[in-house]
Design a protein around this motif. Structure first.
Motif, PDB file in Angstrom:
ATOM      1  N   GLN A 108       4.758   8.571  -1.671  1.00 13.26           N
ATOM      2  CA  GLN A 108       4.410   9.572  -2.680  1.00 13.26           C
ATOM      3  C   GLN A 108       3.853  10.804  -1.965  1.00 13.26           C
ATOM      4  OE1 GLN A 108       0.851   8.981  -5.001  1.00 13.26           O
ATOM      5  NE2 GLN A 108       1.733   9.897  -6.850  1.00 13.26           N
ATOM      6  N   PRO A 109       4.725  11.741  -1.555  1.00 13.92           N
ATOM      7  CA  PRO A 109       4.255  12.932  -0.839  1.00 13.92           C
ATOM      8  C   PRO A 109       3.253  13.736  -1.666  1.00 13.92           C
ATOM      9  CG  PRO A 109       6.648  12.766  -0.747  1.00 13.92           C
ATOM     10  CD  PRO A 109       6.183  11.747  -1.730  1.00 13.92           C
ATOM     11  N   VAL A 110       2.244  14.253  -0.973  1.00  6.01           N
ATOM     12  CA  VAL A 110       1.253  15.133  -1.601  1.00  6.01           C
ATOM     13  C   VAL A 110       1.580  16.562  -1.190  1.00  6.01           C
ATOM     14  CG1 VAL A 110      -1.189  15.698  -1.847  1.00  6.01           C
ATOM     15  CG2 VAL A 110      -0.492  13.318  -1.462  1.00  6.01           C
ATOM     16  N   VAL A 153       0.865  -1.175   0.000  1.00  7.42           N
ATOM     17  CA  VAL A 153       0.000   0.000   0.000  1.00  7.42           C
ATOM     18  C   VAL A 153       0.906   1.230   0.000  1.00  7.42           C
ATOM     19  CG1 VAL A 153      -1.780   1.292   1.242  1.00  7.42           C
ATOM     20  CG2 VAL A 153      -1.780  -1.222   1.317  1.00  7.42           C
ATOM     21  N   THR A 154       0.773   2.069  -0.993  1.00  2.00           N
ATOM     22  CA  THR A 154       1.609   3.268  -1.071  1.00  2.00           C
ATOM     23  C   THR A 154       1.144   4.309  -0.057  1.00  2.00           C
ATOM     24  OG1 THR A 154       2.126   2.951  -3.412  1.00  2.00           O
ATOM     25  CG2 THR A 154       2.356   5.185  -2.545  1.00  2.00           C
ATOM     26  N   ILE A 155       2.071   4.747   0.793  1.00  2.00           N
ATOM     27  CA  ILE A 155       1.765   5.828   1.730  1.00  2.00           C
ATOM     28  C   ILE A 155       1.934   7.162   1.005  1.00  2.00           C
ATOM     29  CG2 ILE A 155       2.562   7.050   3.791  1.00  2.00           C
ATOM     30  CD1 ILE A 155       3.252   4.338   5.003  1.00  2.00           C
ATOM     31  N   GLN A 156       0.906   7.999   1.107  1.00  5.03           N
ATOM     32  CA  GLN A 156       0.942   9.337   0.522  1.00  5.03           C
ATOM     33  C   GLN A 156       0.981  10.350   1.670  1.00  5.03           C
ATOM     34  OE1 GLN A 156      -2.673   9.330  -1.857  1.00  5.03           O
ATOM     35  NE2 GLN A 156      -1.561   8.659  -3.669  1.00  5.03           N
ATOM     36  N   PRO A 157       2.165  10.811   2.062  1.00  3.83           N
ATOM     37  CA  PRO A 157       2.253  11.778   3.158  1.00  3.83           C
ATOM     38  C   PRO A 157       1.581  13.102   2.795  1.00  3.83           C
ATOM     39  CG  PRO A 157       4.387  10.750   2.756  1.00  3.83           C
ATOM     40  CD  PRO A 157       3.501  10.396   1.600  1.00  3.83           C
ATOM     41  N   LEU A 211      11.586  12.407   2.828  1.00  3.23           N
ATOM     42  CA  LEU A 211      10.490  11.437   2.725  1.00  3.23           C
ATOM     43  C   LEU A 211      10.758  10.411   1.623  1.00  3.23           C
ATOM     44  CD1 LEU A 211       7.463  13.881   3.082  1.00  3.23           C
ATOM     45  CD2 LEU A 211       8.173  12.173   4.768  1.00  3.23           C
ATOM     46  N   LEU A 212      11.260  10.879   0.508  1.00  2.00           N
ATOM     47  CA  LEU A 212      11.508   9.987  -0.627  1.00  2.00           C
ATOM     48  C   LEU A 212      12.642   9.013  -0.365  1.00  2.00           C
ATOM     49  CD1 LEU A 212      11.099  12.413  -3.688  1.00  2.00           C
ATOM     50  CD2 LEU A 212       9.405  10.857  -2.676  1.00  2.00           C
TER      51      LEU A 212
END
Length: 305
Positions: free
Chosen positions: A266-268, A209-213, A258-259
């Motif tokens: 995948q930061p928002v 599951v991709t975390i999107q900060p 984060l990356l």
């Protein structure tokens, strides 16, 4: 822009997602320049929610990008639903109603990704499953995910939902890193050892599951940004030092932190400033060393046992 697979899907997405929550705060011409600049940077993943601006943000975006079939093929659209005035609502009826409104405002026939925005205490996962099946079979939504959910909440959904949960949008930044700190301070008698989210970071890695900060520059809950903030002198000193080393901005280093995590997050980003947008995208070219990552982590006041 470097890309990753979104969760267990085959969808290739840029490592930086462009949040559109504040697009209603800029003029029409500025909005047009903003989306065009994002595309020029390879940031073609746009994050929305039906509550942003009461739906106005989705309408403004569609106009700014001059939505048509040719444009639609070049972009990836994600939106969220489930928040209503005074309550949360994951009922089948409301999910379906929300998606129809989102599609109308975005002037498109489908969403690439739909997220359930905040956990509904009265969720009936059987209804969510029925809604997802209808949305998928009708072609209105291609991939599904959640936002602000812990592992057991996701597991409850997965008991009934057929589709993979490809993303979980969670608050995470250098200064809001409890999901990382609790894993470092296992079995320690300190504040950082408190597991507040059910080991959601490890869960998402284990289950693809991709975390999107979200709010990657914020401290607290929308209390302000940590960059250039006198409350975080050591952190800013370290970030500025690395920014000088890599010849980038402090914004770039904050996203690069984060990356660097192997969870492939995948930061928002939520900025509407063109320079900061470009600086955020630049982070996809930077890979901090392990030593640098930990230096930033500790400079923010996070402890190692």
């Amino acid at each position: 822009m470097r890309t990753i697979k979104l969760g267990s899907s085959s969808l290739e997405v840029p490592v930086v997602a462009v949040g559109c929550m504040r697009i209603n705060a800029i003029s029409k011409k500025e909005a047009e320049r903003f989306v065009q600049t994002a595309l020029e940077q390879g940031a073609n993943f746009f994050d929305h929610a039906d509550i942003y601006g009461g739906g106005e943000c989705e309408e403004i975006f569609a106009d700014a990008i001059q939505m048509n079939e040719a444009v639609r093929e070049k972009i990836i659209l994600q939106s969220k639903c489930g928040i209503r005035e005074g309550r949360f609502d994951f009922s089948k009826e409301y999910i379906l109603q929300s998606v129809d409104g989102i599609l109308q405002r975005l002037k498109t026939d489908y969403l690439d990704v739909l997220l359930l925005h905040r956990p509904d205490a009265l969720v009936e996962p059987e209804e969510v499953a029925e809604a997802f099946d209808l949305l998928e079979s009708s072609g209105k939504v291609r991939h599904f995910g959640v936002s602000n959910q812990n592992p057991m909440q996701i597991e409850l959904l997965k008991k009934f939902v057929r589709q993979p949960i490809v993303a979980n949008q969670l608050q995470l930044s250098i200064t809001n890193a409890t999901m990382i700190s609790s894993g470092i301070n296992v079995n320690m008698e300190n504040e950082s050892a408190i597991n507040r989210d059910g080991s959601v970071l490890d869960y998402c890695r284990l289950h693809d599951v991709t975390i999107q900060p979200w709010s990657p520059f914020q401290y607290g809950f929308f209390e302000g940004v940590f960059l250039g903030n006198d409350l975080f002198p050591e952190l800013n000193k370290k970030i500025d030092e690395l920014a000088e080393k890599y010849e980038v901005s402090n914004t770039t280093i904050a996203i690069a932190w984060l990356l660097r995590h192997p969870a492939n997050m995948q930061p928002v980003i939520g900025t509407m400033n063109l320079k900061r947008l470009k600086d955020c995208c630049k982070a996809s070219e930077i890979r901090l060393t392990r030593e640098e990552w930990y230096e930033i982590y500790r400079a923010a006041g996070n402890i190692l046992p």
